[in-house]
Design a protein around this motif. Structure first.
Motif, PDB file in Angstrom:
ATOM      1  N   GLU A 417     -81.477  25.602 -67.435  1.00  0.00           N
ATOM      2  CA  GLU A 417     -82.759  25.249 -68.050  1.00  0.00           C
ATOM      3  C   GLU A 417     -83.938  25.977 -67.398  1.00  0.00           C
ATOM      4  N   ARG A 418     -83.922  27.287 -67.449  1.00  0.00           N
ATOM      5  CA  ARG A 418     -84.988  28.080 -66.839  1.00  0.00           C
ATOM      6  C   ARG A 418     -86.356  27.741 -67.411  1.00  0.00           C
ATOM      7  N   GLU A 419     -86.360  27.230 -68.653  1.00  0.00           N
ATOM      8  CA  GLU A 419     -87.641  26.924 -69.282  1.00  0.00           C
ATOM      9  C   GLU A 419     -88.393  25.807 -68.549  1.00  0.00           C
ATOM     10  N   ARG A 420     -87.687  24.997 -67.784  1.00  0.00           N
ATOM     11  CA  ARG A 420     -88.360  23.948 -67.007  1.00  0.00           C
ATOM     12  C   ARG A 420     -89.284  24.548 -65.945  1.00  0.00           C
ATOM     13  N   TYR A 421     -88.998  25.747 -65.505  1.00  0.00           N
ATOM     14  CA  TYR A 421     -89.699  26.332 -64.365  1.00  0.00           C
ATOM     15  C   TYR A 421     -90.436  27.618 -64.735  1.00  0.00           C
ATOM     16  N   ALA A 422     -90.678  27.799 -66.040  1.00  0.00           N
ATOM     17  CA  ALA A 422     -91.320  29.035 -66.492  1.00  0.00           C
ATOM     18  C   ALA A 422     -92.730  29.182 -65.930  1.00  0.00           C
ATOM     19  N   HIS A 423     -93.349  28.063 -65.534  1.00  0.00           N
ATOM     20  CA  HIS A 423     -94.718  28.129 -65.015  1.00  0.00           C
ATOM     21  C   HIS A 423     -94.758  28.583 -63.560  1.00  0.00           C
ATOM     22  N   LEU A 424     -93.609  28.593 -62.887  1.00  0.00           N
ATOM     23  CA  LEU A 424     -93.553  28.990 -61.481  1.00  0.00           C
ATOM     24  C   LEU A 424     -93.160  30.459 -61.362  1.00  0.00           C
ATOM     25  N   ALA A 425     -93.503  31.065 -60.239  1.00  0.00           N
ATOM     26  CA  ALA A 425     -93.096  32.452 -59.992  1.00  0.00           C
ATOM     27  C   ALA A 425     -91.571  32.527 -59.937  1.00  0.00           C
ATOM     28  N   PRO A 426     -90.960  33.524 -60.565  1.00  0.00           N
ATOM     29  CA  PRO A 426     -89.494  33.630 -60.540  1.00  0.00           C
ATOM     30  C   PRO A 426     -88.996  33.893 -59.124  1.00  0.00           C
ATOM     31  N   PRO A 427     -87.780  33.447 -58.813  1.00  0.00           N
ATOM     32  CA  PRO A 427     -87.238  33.704 -57.471  1.00  0.00           C
ATOM     33  C   PRO A 427     -87.037  35.191 -57.226  1.00  0.00           C
ATOM     34  N   ASP A 428     -87.067  35.574 -55.969  1.00  0.00           N
ATOM     35  CA  ASP A 428     -86.902  36.967 -55.593  1.00  0.00           C
ATOM     36  C   ASP A 428     -85.512  37.462 -55.984  1.00  0.00           C
ATOM     37  N   ALA A 429     -85.457  38.591 -56.687  1.00  0.00           N
ATOM     38  CA  ALA A 429     -84.180  39.115 -57.164  1.00  0.00           C
ATOM     39  C   ALA A 429     -83.249  39.465 -56.001  1.00  0.00           C
ATOM     40  N   ALA A 430     -83.812  40.001 -54.915  1.00  0.00           N
ATOM     41  CA  ALA A 430     -82.991  40.345 -53.760  1.00  0.00           C
ATOM     42  C   ALA A 430     -82.373  39.092 -53.143  1.00  0.00           C
ATOM     43  N   MET A 431     -83.133  38.010 -53.121  1.00  0.00           N
ATOM     44  CA  MET A 431     -82.605  36.761 -52.577  1.00  0.00           C
ATOM     45  C   MET A 431     -81.447  36.246 -53.428  1.00  0.00           C
ATOM     46  N   LEU A 432     -81.550  36.349 -54.755  1.00  0.00           N
ATOM     47  CA  LEU A 432     -80.492  35.871 -55.626  1.00  0.00           C
ATOM     48  C   LEU A 432     -79.197  36.653 -55.454  1.00  0.00           C
ATOM     49  N   ALA A 433     -79.300  37.868 -54.933  1.00  0.00           N
ATOM     50  CA  ALA A 433     -78.094  38.662 -54.678  1.00  0.00           C
ATOM     51  C   ALA A 433     -77.377  38.213 -53.407  1.00  0.00           C
ATOM     52  N   GLU A 434     -78.062  37.434 -52.568  1.00  0.00           N
ATOM     53  CA  GLU A 434     -77.446  36.919 -51.350  1.00  0.00           C
ATOM     54  C   GLU A 434     -76.555  35.720 -51.674  1.00  0.00           C
ATOM     55  N   PRO A 435     -75.672  35.315 -50.733  1.00  0.00           N
ATOM     56  CA  PRO A 435     -74.868  34.096 -50.938  1.00  0.00           C
ATOM     57  C   PRO A 435     -75.779  32.889 -51.110  1.00  0.00           C
ATOM     58  N   ALA A 436     -75.269  31.879 -51.804  1.00  0.00           N
ATOM     59  CA  ALA A 436     -76.032  30.655 -52.063  1.00  0.00           C
ATOM     60  C   ALA A 436     -75.234  29.445 -51.593  1.00  0.00           C
ATOM     61  N   LEU A 437     -75.963  28.393 -51.262  1.00  0.00           N
ATOM     62  CA  LEU A 437     -75.346  27.107 -50.953  1.00  0.00           C
ATOM     63  C   LEU A 437     -75.563  26.207 -52.168  1.00  0.00           C
ATOM     64  N   PHE A 438     -74.479  25.828 -52.820  1.00  0.00           N
ATOM     65  CA  PHE A 438     -74.547  25.024 -54.043  1.00  0.00           C
ATOM     66  C   PHE A 438     -74.336  23.556 -53.682  1.00  0.00           C
ATOM     67  N   VAL A 439     -75.288  22.692 -54.074  1.00  0.00           N
ATOM     68  CA  VAL A 439     -75.239  21.269 -53.758  1.00  0.00           C
ATOM     69  C   VAL A 439     -75.223  20.484 -55.058  1.00  0.00           C
ATOM     70  N   VAL A 440     -74.287  19.540 -55.174  1.00  0.00           N
ATOM     71  CA  VAL A 440     -74.140  18.789 -56.410  1.00  0.00           C
ATOM     72  C   VAL A 440     -73.589  17.407 -56.088  1.00  0.00           C
ATOM     73  N   ARG A 441     -73.959  16.419 -56.872  1.00  0.00           N
ATOM     74  CA  ARG A 441     -73.402  15.077 -56.693  1.00  0.00           C
ATOM     75  C   ARG A 441     -71.889  15.126 -56.832  1.00  0.00           C
ATOM     76  N   ALA A 442     -71.201  14.524 -55.871  1.00  0.00           N
ATOM     77  CA  ALA A 442     -69.740  14.575 -55.877  1.00  0.00           C
ATOM     78  C   ALA A 442     -69.155  13.838 -57.077  1.00  0.00           C
ATOM     79  N   ARG A 443     -69.864  12.822 -57.562  1.00  0.00           N
ATOM     80  CA  ARG A 443     -69.331  12.034 -58.674  1.00  0.00           C
ATOM     81  C   ARG A 443     -69.504  12.725 -60.019  1.00  0.00           C
ATOM     82  N   LYS A 444     -70.431  13.681 -60.079  1.00  0.00           N
ATOM     83  CA  LYS A 444     -70.659  14.415 -61.321  1.00  0.00           C
ATOM     84  C   LYS A 444     -70.769  15.892 -60.973  1.00  0.00           C
ATOM     85  N   ASN A 445     -69.634  16.514 -60.813  1.00  0.00           N
ATOM     86  CA  ASN A 445     -69.613  17.887 -60.311  1.00  0.00           C
ATOM     87  C   ASN A 445     -69.424  18.885 -61.450  1.00  0.00           C
TER      88      ASN A 445
END
Length: 489
Positions: A417-445
């Motif tokens: 849902e990128r449209e939720r955050y269209a008013h904010l500056a987009p994340p740095d493209a170089a940062m998105l190429a780095e590894p990410a830590l994904f966090v999610v509720r264990a009950r709804k993964n």
């Protein structure tokens, strides 16, 4: 011309001031709900619309943050304040038609409602919509009592600001039209040019929201008005709607609301003052009843109607004296219970929000979303650095709001849902190429929705969000690397 009603009783004002003080303390010390943390993101860049709602909540949060700071009280500052002012407006509205005693009773009933008590310490789109709906009733009452058509200009301002707050205020416009055509007295207003100018003012205040939607593919209108389309007949939802509202209004108060509405319909349908709370409430209430037959109605949706409900309930209390026997005893007992039960339950809710009486999971306790975020966010930030992740990926706006408030907007990225955050500056493209830590509720993964966007998915186990050493919720954590282009969708 009706006689002047004077000022509210000093005891009532003192009570409202005391409530205001309590609510400001609770607003300052209770953690943010998931939605409030998300709306804070809106306030980082003000505009005339957002994906989910009209923008007034963002403007109110921004104003509070500018005055008090980026704190819980800053985000919520105007919620207790407008509830206080709205209560005084309600007193004046009712007093103009039904006298001082009924007006005082209506204000007490209004503030004793569980939903109003909770809403008075939270900042959501309902906060400004309830206020401006009530302010519009006040302006209409002044209009009807004074017969001064200039009040239509005030109606235009308050209704327009209500539309700038939440789209459901459109139903108030239908209610005003219903009130206008209901009696000979009100139909004469169609000849007043101020009525039409007031309508133009309301539309002008709402126009920026329409233009914003036009520039953004009508996304906000599509999201909200798309709910109006029936898709299945589910009559059990209507019973759920009625039951939830009975609880939120108050067990002893709800029957008085119903009785007040019925009695008004039967006895004084030619009285503009009697019809005002009924006519302005009826279109929205009818829609909610219809909607409940095919989809769930959130408990907070009818909140703008609660001032009118309190008015109708307060109006009928003197009629209890005309009853006899057990019926009279039950009705009188219900009226006496409204304030102690309502304020007592609200007080317990306030205490539990600030200092939990017990720690329960979110499925059992809606206030669980307030708890444990500071420590949990700090733990996730430490883990991010340990595993060499450049950013934190989340699958929901709730996690995005809670994490960004504590870790900043630069390194927290919502993968949907990128449209939720269209008013904010987009994340740095170089940062998105780095590894990410994904966090999610264990009950709804929902990891399967996102794992195809990365070359490597490495599970890192689970982490708990804790409150006083007790588990509030559990989250699964993954290290994602090798992003395939922009991982956002």
């Amino acid at each position: 011309m009706r006689p002047p009603v004077g000022l509210p009783p000093a005891a009532l004002v003192a009570g409202l001031v005391g409530l205001l003080a309590v609510r400001l303390v609770v607003a300052a010390f209770a953690g943010l709900t998931d939605d409030e943390a998300y709306y804070r993101l809106w306030s980082l860049k003000l505009q005339a619309g957002y994906y989910d709602h009209a923008p007034m909540v963002a403007w109110a949060i921004r104003a509070g943050r500018e005055i008090v700071g980026d704190t819980a009280l800053g985000l919520r500052l105007f919620s207790p304040l407008v509830t206080f002012v709205g209560s005084l407006m309600l007193w004046r509205t009712v007093a103009l038609f039904d006298g001082r005693a009924t007006a005082t009773r209506a204000v007490v009933f209004f503030n004793a409602m569980i939903l109003i008590g909770a809403g008075a310490v939270l900042m959501t789109p309902d906060t400004p919509s309830v206020f401006f709906w009530g302010a519009t009733l006040w302006a209409l009452a002044e209009l009807s009592a004074s017969r001064n058509p200039a009040w239509w200009l005030v109606v235009g301002v308050t209704a327009g600001l209500g539309l700038f707050s939440k789209y459901s205020v459109l139903f108030l416009g239908l209610g005003i039209l219903l009130w206008l055509v209901a009696t000979r007295e009100t139909r004469t207003w169609f000849r007043a040019w101020q009525l039409w100018v007031g309508g133009a003012i309301a539309l002008a205040l709402f126009a920026p929201v329409v233009l914003w939607n036009a520039e953004h593919g009508w996304i906000s209108f599509a999201k909200q008005f798309g709910r109006t389309v029936p898709y299945a007949f589910r009559p059990e939802k209507a019973f759920e709607f009625a039951g939830v509202q009975w609880l939120l209004i108050g067990l002893p108060l709800a029957p008085l609301v119903i009785w007040g509405a019925i009695r008004s319909f039967r006895e004084r349908l030619n009285d503009a003052g009697v019809l005002l709370p009924i006519a302005t409430s009826l279109p929205f209430l009818a829609y909610l009843c219809f909607h409940s037959t095919h989809g769930g109605v959130e408990g907070n949706w009818p909140a703008p109607l609660y001032a009118g409900f309190a008015w109708m309930a307060a109006r009928v209390v003197p009629a209890i004296e005309d009853l006899t026997g057990r019926t009279r005893a039950v009705a009188a007992g219900a009226a006496r219970l409204v304030a102690p039960l309502g304020f007592g339950l609200s007080g317990l809710l306030y205490v539990h929000a600030v200092t939990p009486l017990m720690v329960l999971p979110p499925e059992m306790d809606p206030t669980a979303q307030l708890r444990g975020w500071n420590g949990f966010a700090a733990e996730i930030e430490v883990l991010r650095r340990e595993v060499g992740a450049g950013w934190i990926a989340v699958p929901s706006y709730t996690l995005a709001g809670q994490f960004t408030r504590r870790l900043g907007t630069e390194r927290v990225v919502h993968l949907a849902e990128r449209e939720r955050y269209a008013h904010l500056a987009p994340p740095d493209a170089a940062m998105l190429a780095e590894p990410a830590l994904f966090v999610v509720r264990a009950r709804k993964n929902p990891l399967q929705l996102f794992e195809d966007r990365f070359a490597t998915v490495e599970p890192l186990g689970t982490r708990d969000r804790l409150e006083r050493g007790r588990v509030v919720d559990t989250y699964a954590v993954y290290r994602l690397s090798g992003a395939k282009g922009d991982p956002r969708r």
